[in-house]
Motif scaffolding. Sequence first.
Motif, mmCIF file in Angstrom:
data_model
loop_
_atom_site.group_PDB
_atom_site.id
_atom_site.type_symbol
_atom_site.label_atom_id
_atom_site.label_comp_id
_atom_site.label_asym_id
_atom_site.label_seq_id
_atom_site.Cartn_x
_atom_site.Cartn_y
_atom_site.Cartn_z
ATOM 1 N N ASN A 109 0.854 -1.184 0.000
ATOM 2 C CA ASN A 109 0.000 0.000 0.000
ATOM 3 C C ASN A 109 0.886 1.228 0.000
ATOM 4 N N LEU A 110 0.465 2.255 -0.739
ATOM 5 C CA LEU A 110 1.266 3.467 -0.909
ATOM 6 C C LEU A 110 0.460 4.680 -0.467
ATOM 7 N N GLY A 128 -2.405 -1.544 5.117
ATOM 8 C CA GLY A 128 -2.814 -0.175 4.802
ATOM 9 C C GLY A 128 -1.844 0.807 5.427
ATOM 10 N N VAL A 129 -1.480 1.829 4.667
ATOM 11 C CA VAL A 129 -0.553 2.854 5.143
ATOM 12 C C VAL A 129 -1.170 4.225 4.867
ATOM 13 N N ASP A 130 -1.051 5.132 5.825
ATOM 14 C CA ASP A 130 -1.483 6.504 5.562
ATOM 15 C C ASP A 130 -0.443 7.471 6.091
ATOM 16 N N LYS A 180 -7.734 1.544 4.584
ATOM 17 C CA LYS A 180 -6.985 1.100 3.416
ATOM 18 C C LYS A 180 -6.598 -0.370 3.542
ATOM 19 N N ALA A 181 -6.371 -0.845 4.759
ATOM 20 C CA ALA A 181 -6.043 -2.255 4.968
ATOM 21 C C ALA A 181 -7.257 -3.149 4.715
ATOM 22 N N THR A 182 -8.419 -2.715 5.184
ATOM 23 C CA THR A 182 -9.623 -3.530 5.012
ATOM 24 C C THR A 182 -10.189 -3.400 3.607
ATOM 25 N N GLY A 183 -9.919 -2.256 2.963
ATOM 26 C CA GLY A 183 -10.484 -2.026 1.635
ATOM 27 C C GLY A 183 -11.976 -1.783 1.662
ATOM 28 N N ASP A 184 -12.509 -1.516 2.839
ATOM 29 C CA ASP A 184 -13.953 -1.334 2.996
ATOM 30 C C ASP A 184 -14.298 0.146 2.973
ATOM 31 N N GLY A 185 -14.651 0.649 1.804
ATOM 32 C CA GLY A 185 -15.001 2.054 1.682
ATOM 33 C C GLY A 185 -16.317 2.400 2.336
ATOM 34 N N LEU A 186 -17.106 1.375 2.732
ATOM 35 C CA LEU A 186 -18.403 1.637 3.350
ATOM 36 C C LEU A 186 -18.264 2.042 4.812
ATOM 37 N N LEU A 205 -9.083 -0.068 18.363
ATOM 38 C CA LEU A 205 -10.139 -0.748 19.115
ATOM 39 C C LEU A 205 -11.268 -1.142 18.161
ATOM 40 N N VAL A 206 -11.022 -2.189 17.371
ATOM 41 C CA VAL A 206 -12.008 -2.682 16.413
ATOM 42 C C VAL A 206 -12.081 -4.198 16.537
ATOM 43 N N SER A 207 -13.137 -4.790 15.982
ATOM 44 C CA SER A 207 -13.245 -6.246 15.989
ATOM 45 C C SER A 207 -12.301 -6.840 14.946
ATOM 46 N N GLY A 208 -11.925 -8.082 15.173
ATOM 47 C CA GLY A 208 -11.007 -8.736 14.250
ATOM 48 C C GLY A 208 -9.564 -8.604 14.708
ATOM 49 N N ASN A 209 -8.682 -9.329 14.039
ATOM 50 C CA ASN A 209 -7.270 -9.359 14.414
ATOM 51 C C ASN A 209 -6.473 -8.419 13.519
#
Length: 240
Positions: A109-110, A128-130, A180-186, A205-209
Amino acid sequence: MNDSNYIWLPAPTDLTLSSDHVHIWKIDLKQPESQIQSFQKNLSSDEIARAERFYFPEHRQRFIAGRSSLRSILGRYLNIEPSQVEFEYQPRGKPLLAAKFAERKLFFNLSHSQNLALCGVSYTRTIGVDLEYIRSMSDLENLAKRFFLPKEYEVVKSLPLDQQQQIFFRYWTCKEAYLKATGDGLVQLEQIEIFLTPTEPAKLLVSGNWSLKELAPANNFAAAVVVAGTIGDLCTWEMI
């Protein structure tokens, strides 16, 4: 924020990337015109066409430097020339390695801001990188109220003005890196919870690893990387 103070070193000739490692590359986008012309030789015809659509010369130069550097970085892991790297694009425009490279399981990711770019590379795991230049914003509090959770907004609001900018961009880069890591724009920024303070590193602090690390690539820049799973070791390389 001690964990953000990584040392940026030239990458070794023999690059190895295991599944629990993450590599972050720092790229200087401000290059002389002669170097830009050399970089352009690595680009595909569609990338050159895209570069030519930029109105301002500095934006064109940054794009060429960033895309050529990305090709050089990925080429090192794939053991091919930069010009041989091929991309496919998601509907939102995010580049991925072409399907012919799928067996290499290389994710990247850029992100760029001003004359600096960061490229994150991982093996088998999405990344994902920002990166954001920390700058003065007249509507900072309003933006924080709109895009952050109430408790995050209260942190920003409670700080002196000279600290608000840094905290705002730390929140912003952490949230954007996750998106950007999840790719979930929603998912919206205000749905991603981040815990941080002026003296403590951020926690996701989100669900998932998912793993989050903050970075300090240069003065007045905030940056973050988010990876699926655990970051065993994070290496920070400087593109030369």
